[in-house]
Design a protein around this motif. Structure first.
Motif, PDB file in Angstrom:
ATOM      1  N   GLU B 268       0.837  -1.193   0.000  1.00  0.00           N
ATOM      2  CA  GLU B 268       0.000   0.000   0.000  1.00  0.00           C
ATOM      3  C   GLU B 268       0.876   1.249   0.000  1.00  0.00           C
ATOM      4  OE1 GLU B 268      -3.062  -0.316   3.027  1.00  0.00           O
ATOM      5  OE2 GLU B 268      -3.963  -2.060   2.044  1.00  0.00           O
ATOM      6  N   MET B 269       1.995   1.189   0.742  1.00  0.00           N
ATOM      7  CA  MET B 269       2.902   2.333   0.735  1.00  0.00           C
ATOM      8  C   MET B 269       3.544   2.500  -0.644  1.00  0.00           C
ATOM      9  SD  MET B 269       4.138   4.969   2.079  1.00  0.00           S
ATOM     10  CE  MET B 269       3.471   4.972   3.729  1.00  0.00           C
ATOM     11  N   LEU B 270       3.896   1.396  -1.259  1.00  0.00           N
ATOM     12  CA  LEU B 270       4.456   1.478  -2.621  1.00  0.00           C
ATOM     13  C   LEU B 270       3.446   2.116  -3.584  1.00  0.00           C
ATOM     14  CD1 LEU B 270       6.238  -1.997  -2.946  1.00  0.00           C
ATOM     15  CD2 LEU B 270       7.351   0.249  -3.091  1.00  0.00           C
ATOM     16  N   TYR B 271       2.185   1.801  -3.348  1.00  0.00           N
ATOM     17  CA  TYR B 271       1.130   2.364  -4.184  1.00  0.00           C
ATOM     18  C   TYR B 271       0.980   3.871  -3.958  1.00  0.00           C
ATOM     19  CZ  TYR B 271      -3.742   3.605  -5.281  1.00  0.00           C
ATOM     20  OH  TYR B 271      -4.866   4.245  -5.734  1.00  0.00           O
ATOM     21  N   PHE B 272       1.065   4.294  -2.674  1.00  0.00           N
ATOM     22  CA  PHE B 272       0.895   5.722  -2.381  1.00  0.00           C
ATOM     23  C   PHE B 272       2.150   6.543  -2.681  1.00  0.00           C
ATOM     24  CE2 PHE B 272      -2.498   4.222   0.651  1.00  0.00           C
ATOM     25  CZ  PHE B 272      -3.543   4.857   0.001  1.00  0.00           C
ATOM     26  N   TRP B 273       3.290   5.880  -2.733  1.00  0.00           N
ATOM     27  CA  TRP B 273       4.565   6.600  -2.824  1.00  0.00           C
ATOM     28  C   TRP B 273       4.637   7.589  -3.998  1.00  0.00           C
ATOM     29  CZ3 TRP B 273       8.097   6.523   1.040  1.00  0.00           C
ATOM     30  CH2 TRP B 273       9.292   7.197   0.801  1.00  0.00           C
ATOM     31  N   PRO B 274       4.253   7.192  -5.224  1.00  0.00           N
ATOM     32  CA  PRO B 274       4.345   8.163  -6.326  1.00  0.00           C
ATOM     33  C   PRO B 274       3.524   9.426  -6.069  1.00  0.00           C
ATOM     34  CG  PRO B 274       3.949   5.958  -7.168  1.00  0.00           C
ATOM     35  CD  PRO B 274       3.795   5.879  -5.684  1.00  0.00           C
ATOM     36  N   GLN B 275       2.439   9.304  -5.309  1.00  0.00           N
ATOM     37  CA  GLN B 275       1.640  10.501  -5.015  1.00  0.00           C
ATOM     38  C   GLN B 275       2.401  11.427  -4.082  1.00  0.00           C
ATOM     39  OE1 GLN B 275      -2.543   9.564  -4.142  1.00  0.00           O
ATOM     40  NE2 GLN B 275      -2.272   7.589  -5.153  1.00  0.00           N
ATOM     41  N   ILE B 276       3.198  10.833  -3.189  1.00  0.00           N
ATOM     42  CA  ILE B 276       4.021  11.642  -2.280  1.00  0.00           C
ATOM     43  C   ILE B 276       5.119  12.352  -3.079  1.00  0.00           C
ATOM     44  CG2 ILE B 276       5.631  11.517  -0.325  1.00  0.00           C
ATOM     45  CD1 ILE B 276       4.059   8.992   0.582  1.00  0.00           C
ATOM     46  N   GLU B 277       5.685  11.615  -4.022  1.00  0.00           N
ATOM     47  CA  GLU B 277       6.827  12.150  -4.779  1.00  0.00           C
ATOM     48  C   GLU B 277       6.454  13.165  -5.846  1.00  0.00           C
ATOM     49  OE1 GLU B 277       8.698   8.470  -6.193  1.00  0.00           O
ATOM     50  OE2 GLU B 277      10.581   9.339  -5.469  1.00  0.00           O
ATOM     51  N   THR B 278       5.185  13.229  -6.208  1.00  0.00           N
ATOM     52  CA  THR B 278       4.796  14.116  -7.316  1.00  0.00           C
ATOM     53  C   THR B 278       3.716  15.097  -6.911  1.00  0.00           C
ATOM     54  OG1 THR B 278       3.109  12.547  -8.056  1.00  0.00           O
ATOM     55  CG2 THR B 278       5.282  12.338  -9.059  1.00  0.00           C
ATOM     56  N   LYS B 279       3.653  15.377  -5.625  1.00  0.00           N
ATOM     57  CA  LYS B 279       2.571  16.235  -5.117  1.00  0.00           C
ATOM     58  C   LYS B 279       2.519  17.586  -5.834  1.00  0.00           C
ATOM     59  CE  LYS B 279      -0.499  17.284  -1.823  1.00  0.00           C
ATOM     60  NZ  LYS B 279      -1.827  16.657  -1.905  1.00  0.00           N
ATOM     61  N   VAL B 280       3.652  18.262  -5.929  1.00  0.00           N
ATOM     62  CA  VAL B 280       3.687  19.597  -6.528  1.00  0.00           C
ATOM     63  C   VAL B 280       3.323  19.525  -8.007  1.00  0.00           C
ATOM     64  CG1 VAL B 280       5.213  21.531  -7.140  1.00  0.00           C
ATOM     65  CG2 VAL B 280       5.377  20.471  -4.876  1.00  0.00           C
ATOM     66  N   LEU B 281       3.937  18.582  -8.696  1.00  0.00           N
ATOM     67  CA  LEU B 281       3.689  18.469 -10.137  1.00  0.00           C
ATOM     68  C   LEU B 281       2.242  18.061 -10.420  1.00  0.00           C
ATOM     69  CD1 LEU B 281       4.641  18.482 -13.042  1.00  0.00           C
ATOM     70  CD2 LEU B 281       5.607  16.188 -12.706  1.00  0.00           C
ATOM     71  N   ASN B 282       1.767  17.087  -9.684  1.00  0.00           N
ATOM     72  CA  ASN B 282       0.418  16.562  -9.892  1.00  0.00           C
ATOM     73  C   ASN B 282      -0.639  17.632  -9.599  1.00  0.00           C
ATOM     74  OD1 ASN B 282      -1.735  14.851 -10.266  1.00  0.00           O
ATOM     75  ND2 ASN B 282      -1.129  13.354  -8.725  1.00  0.00           N
ATOM     76  N   GLU B 283      -0.492  18.334  -8.487  1.00  0.00           N
ATOM     77  CA  GLU B 283      -1.463  19.376  -8.149  1.00  0.00           C
ATOM     78  C   GLU B 283      -1.324  20.576  -9.091  1.00  0.00           C
ATOM     79  OE1 GLU B 283      -3.881  18.719  -6.600  1.00  0.00           O
ATOM     80  OE2 GLU B 283      -3.420  17.307  -4.992  1.00  0.00           O
TER      81      GLU B 283
END
Lengths: 385, 476
Positions: B268-283
């Protein structure tokens, strides 16, 4: 067929209770944390100095979700101003809540300064926890002064009784059950055998009056902490006894070599010096009992706070008075407040005093106060052990 | 239930459907490539539940209840509000609050379409499972089973321990899609429970079996992998960044159900990790597109005003943290101005926050957003630096390892005593020592033997050691 680009729906979420369920579990853990902190909590000045304050803010640290994290006090972070920021600008006080930023989704929670989780607890809730295992010591001996005036309680349900006491719900229940036994559903004719009545019993309750003799050594050796411990003990003691008795009187007695009846304010503020003769306080208490607080009408509790540093010649009269008092009182407590563990002749003599209603308590630090009170409010059997 | 009257009428739903169709058409025309969407209208408490858990189907734990309570309280007090929630899945689920106005919903639909496009096209997301909703539901069901079997308290304590170190995974270790690299959750729970002598005994047991069903075959493959990794580690003495994986493979005290829980939380952490790493870009990407798409619509003056207000709230600055929506938007707008909108599509494919900041944050953006570095001075937080490069370095550093301390396992048999030796790869940020002392007992619970953690305090190397729940420290 190609998958549609989108579907819009509105489901019934009313059974989705997971958030609430886990929230409840969290609240339970908060309560548990409060319970663990009770020894500190009951000695909290904000509670005992403002009598009547009903909500207590309890900073709970044990519900932190611990993890390896950075020390935010040492790190540097980035923030943004409104176009005119300068080096040296103050953004806020450390430890206070600082404003977060905008956004649309669940917050990242990266702002510093939100460390403690503060819960608001009703004083009553704390009382429930504190008093859960307290008992009135030596209640049995007071049987002769029990009043039955307001000791009525509905205790049972029976097939015979006064018509005014008919228990409609249970009557209906029996009726349904009887019908069901015959294979008939629903309500039919209520018969006499269905009727159920509430009955009351006289439930002995203690006489609704109690008196506490709050006695404090105010000799030169008694300091701030000793007074604080006394104040805390009397605060909780009074609240507890108020739950048990309709009227609770407190007599404040301050003593060094001589004892004096004083006001509450004086009791906690006066500082005197000189030697100590504990017997003087017990003498005064005995006089007051004789004149004003007859044991046939009052449940008597005495609680004495002292460091035990008594005049050697006074130890004998002191012990004699305590024995006398034990004949009259529900419980006699002697709290030795002795942070430095000094030896005391009086204490060692008191240790010999084997009486089920006598409680010798020891307070070395704040967190001992709760234990001492609990020991005071323990039924005789356990206390004597 | 307190909600009986829906806050949004059938007619409004019809209108929203029309809006969504128009916005979707517009988004596709402008080049976005989202997953098929599933919009769900739900009440506030449900939205906040999903926000707290990260997923509607996730397992239960009091920490989610705490997050839920906090979020909902802030909502009830009018302090903050979640408008939308979107889930990285195919089809992509987006949740809309049932009190949203039509203008809010339009902005949100445009916004989540861009998120969906980002999930689908950004490289960091390429190996995340797109059926995580179902996987999490299955895991939650198994956890409930464990609660029945071993007691809710036992499972809760174990979850407390695992969640305390859940960030310490190696995000580069994601198995290639479809391959059988790391263990799949749920496959380890059938091991041999009795008579265990060492960490691998039951595994060897499986290994020796000659024939078996397809599932046993699969299990054997998994076990073979664990063995290989353990052997390799021993041979090369390479620090292991994936603490969870290391514990899973090597802890002598874990039962099979506990290994399964570890596996689940790691996945589950592996799944959430990209969202943590791309917060600025994604938002930033989503904000760029909600602006861009809404610009194509004719809004009445009233609607324009509402939209402007809403957008201003989204990009509102904070004195003590960086608003990822505002920062991401500023960078992307800057790139679009200089290189054209086309360039953005490539950036959303290949960059993470760190590379975006390193390559595209300029002095002009730092000045325009009035970014500064601040720190605690005495009892106050104070601005200490306004140099744009200092700001950039600080931002990049803060995105290191998702913003979490970088820990590695150096040794699982420290000084031949079977003790675990962790090392904090210190850069410039010290650990919260009180938290270290409170977290180490959790690691101890997972390892079953003394645990050491090496870190740096005031320039000196310090070793924390946890034996049972006693934590001591000494200088090295």
């Amino acid at each position: 067929m190609r998958e549609p680009l989108f579907i819009l729906s509105r489901e019934d979420w009313s059974l989705h209770r997971k958030g609430y369920d886990d929230q409840r579990r969290h609240q339970e853990k908060v309560k548990e944390a409060i319970r663990q902190r009770l020894p500190d909590l009951i000695a909290d000045e904000s509670i005992i100095l403002t009598d009547g304050k009903q909500v207590v803010k309890v900073p709970i640290r044990s519900l932190d979700e611990f993890r390896f994290r950075f020390n935010e006090n040492k790190g540097k972070r980035v923030g943004s101003g409104r176009g005119d920021s300068r080096v040296g600008d103050v953004l806020g006080q450390a430890g206070g809540a600082l404003p977060g930023s905008g956004g649309m989704g669940p917050g990242a929670g990266e702002a510093p300064g939100i460390d403690t989780y503060e819960v608001h607890v009703e004083l009553e809730e704390i009382e429930d926890m504190v008093f859960a295992d307290w008992r009135l010591p030596n209640l049995k001996r007071k049987d002769e002064v029990q009043s039955t005036a307001d000791g009525l309680a509905w205790t049972d349900v029976r097939p015979k009784g006064l018509s005014g006491n008919l228990d409609k719900r249970r009557t209906l229940l029996h009726h349904l059950r009887r019908n069901a036994a015959r294979g008939v559903r629903g309500i039919g004719r209520i018969r006499e055998e269905d009727l159920r009545y509430k009955v009351w019993e006289e439930h002995p309750v203690p006489d609704s009056r109690a008196v506490i003799f709050a006695m404090m050594d105010t000799s030169g050796s008694m300091g701030e902490f000793e007074k604080y411990a006394a104040r805390t003990a009397f605060f909780w003691m009074t609240r507890f006894l108020r739950r048990q008795y309709r009227q609770v009187a407190i007599e404040f007695i301050a003593h060094h070599t001589a004892a004096k009846r004083v006001s509450e304010e004086e009791f906690f503020t006066r500082a005197e010096s000189g030697g100590t003769a504990c017997s003087s306080a017990y003498r005064l208490a005995l006089d007051l009992i004789r004149d004003q607080y007859s044991p046939s009408r009052y449940n008597i509790y005495t609680f004495h706070v002292s460091d035990g540093d008594n005049l050697p010649s006074d130890n004998e009269p002191c012990l004699r008075h305590i024995r006398e008092l034990l004949e009259l009182a529900c419980a006699v407590g002697f709290a030795e407040v002795n942070p430095y563990n000094r030896p005391s002749l009086l204490i060692s003599q008191l240790q010999q005093l084997d009486h089920p209603d006598f409680r010798l308590l020891r307070i070395r630090e704040r967190s001992d106060i709760l234990g001492a009170l609990r020991q005071f409010f323990t039924p005789a059997k356990e206390g004597a052990r | 239930m307190k909600r009986t009257v829906p806050l949004i009428s059938e007619a409004e739903i019809k209108r929203l459907e029309d809006d969504i169709a128009r916005i979707t058409e517009q988004a596709l025309r402008l080049g976005l490539d989202p997953f098929p969407m599933r919009y769900e209208i739900c009440p506030a408490d449900i939205l906040y539940t999903i926000g707290a858990y990260g997923m509607p189907t996730r397992f239960s734990h009091w920490s989610f209840g705490k997050a839920f309570y906090r979020m909902k309280m802030q909502y009830d007090l009018g302090l903050s509000k979640i408008y939308e929630l979107v889930i990285n899945s195919d089809p992509c689920y987006a949740f809309l609050l049932d009190t949203n106005t039509p203008v809010q919903n339009r902005l949100i639909v445009a916004h989540v379409l861009a998120h969906s496009d980002f999930f689908k096209n950004n490289a960091y997301f390429s190996r995340t499972p797109r059926d995580m909703v179902d996987r999490m539901a299955a895991a939650a069901e198994r956890f409930r089973q464990y609660e029945r079997e071993y007691g809710a308290g036992t499972v809760e304590s174990f979850l407390d321990a695992v969640l305390a170190i859940q960030e310490h995974i190696d995000p580069t270790r994601v198995p290639p899609a479809g391959g059988r690299g790391d263990p799949e959750p749920g496959t380890l729970e059938r091991g041999n429970r009795v008579g265990r002598r060492g960490p691998y005994d039951d595994l060897w047991e499986w290994d020796r079996k000659e024939t078996g069903t397809e599932q046993e075959e699969a299990l054997r493959t998994v076990i073979q992998k664990i063995k290989e990794r353990a052997d390799e580690r021993r041979r090369r003495r390479k620090p292991e960044k994936d603490v969870l994986l290391f514990l899973m493979d090597n802890s002598p005290v874990l039962e099979d159900w506990q290994r399964d829980v570890l596996t689940v939380i790691r996945q589950e952490m592996l799944y959430f990790w990209p969202q943590i790493e791309t917060k600025v870009l994604n938002e930033g990407w989503a904000t760029y597109w909600h602006l861009r798409i809404m610009r194509e619509f004719d809004l009445s003056p009233g609607e324009s005003f509402e939209f402007a207000k809403l957008h201003a709230g989204v990009v509102a600055p904070s004195p003590v943290q960086v608003n990822p929506y505002a920062l991401g938007l500023a960078i992307l707008e800057d790139i679009a101005r200089r290189e054209g909108e086309e360039a953005l599509f490539e950036i959303r494919e290949i960059e993470s926050d760190q590379s975006l900041l390193r390559n595209y944050l300029t002095k002009e953006i730092v000045d325009r957003l009035d970014l500064y570095v601040y720190q605690r001075v005495g009892t106050e937080y104070r601005v200490v630096d306004k140099d744009w490069e200092a700001v950039r370095e600080r931002l990049i550093l803060s995105r290191n390892n998702g913003g979490f301390p970088y820990l590695v396992v150096l040794d699982g048999d420290f000084e031949g005593r079977g003790e675990l030796y962790l090392k904090h790869e210190y850069e410039t940020l010290e650990l919260d020592l009180r938290y270290v002392e409170k977290t180490l007992p959790y690691v101890y619970a997972l390892w079953g033997r003394p645990v050491h953690l090496e870190t740096v305090v005031d320039g000196l190397r310090v070793l924390f050691t946890c034996r049972e729940d006693q934590v001591s420290r000494k200088f090295l």
